[in-house]
Design a protein around this motif. Sequence first.
Motif: not given
Lengths: 143, 132
Positions: A19, A23, A63, A65-66, A69
């Motif tokens: 994942k 991203f 994607p 969000s960071l 992830c």
Amino acid sequence: MLPDTVHKLPQAERFAYAKLLAFMTRVDNELTVEEMSMFEQRLGTALLSPKQRDQIRMALKKPPSLEECLEGLGEEAGRLALRDAVLMAASDGTVDEDEREVLEEIAEYLDLKEDAINKLLAWTVEGYAWMQKGYELLNDLSR
Amino acid sequence: MLILVAAADGELVREEISAIEAAMGSMMLHPESREEVRQLLSDPPTLESITDGMDEIAIKIALRDSALLASVDGDYDKNELASLKKIAEIARINKSNLSKLLDWVDESWKLSAKGRRIISTPMLGDDDIIKN
């Protein structure tokens, strides 16, 4: 096809690893063939289930969000994901500012040394030189 | 061809399956083609059936990737080496050049170990690999 440890991680960790790479593919808003090929290579290494692969491919279009992830990543999976994110970001020949910023953010989250990204980038350059040497070797191998 | 070499020692370990999946990913094979390749894991093809119709460049690339694949479980089994030699013969690559290719593969171990050192996730034996 590096000798690696990604396939040894628990399945949930491998999913989180993939994942984060999904991203990364969207950070600079363009997905080159080289990045896609590297992404698919690492996805293969992770030995995800077909359902998880579908979910990851969906994540390519939308994607996460960071933060989302990073939440699912354990320490080892996170470090491997960062290493492979660097490989992927550099696969089209350049690491742009946005990509660099995200890589630094991930390294900080993982509590890595300040120069970790520079070292990984230098290692990546060494890796691409090794690959190039392989191509040249193949060209020279005929007797 | 990767499957043939991986299966040459009579067993397919997780490292090899992971490497085959990585190679298919890298080539961006269509999912249906990947499924066809996976079917071959239980019934590997003969070398002749694969190389018929392949041009020399494709065989060389397959040899390179087969050598990488054969090394991922830590060493070359004698049957894996025999398969690599047969492929090299078909690609008209002599012993000394095959040896150069295997040396190049060895470098990948050193590189991988260095990468793991940077992110502090070493594998057993990485220090020795980097030293040698």
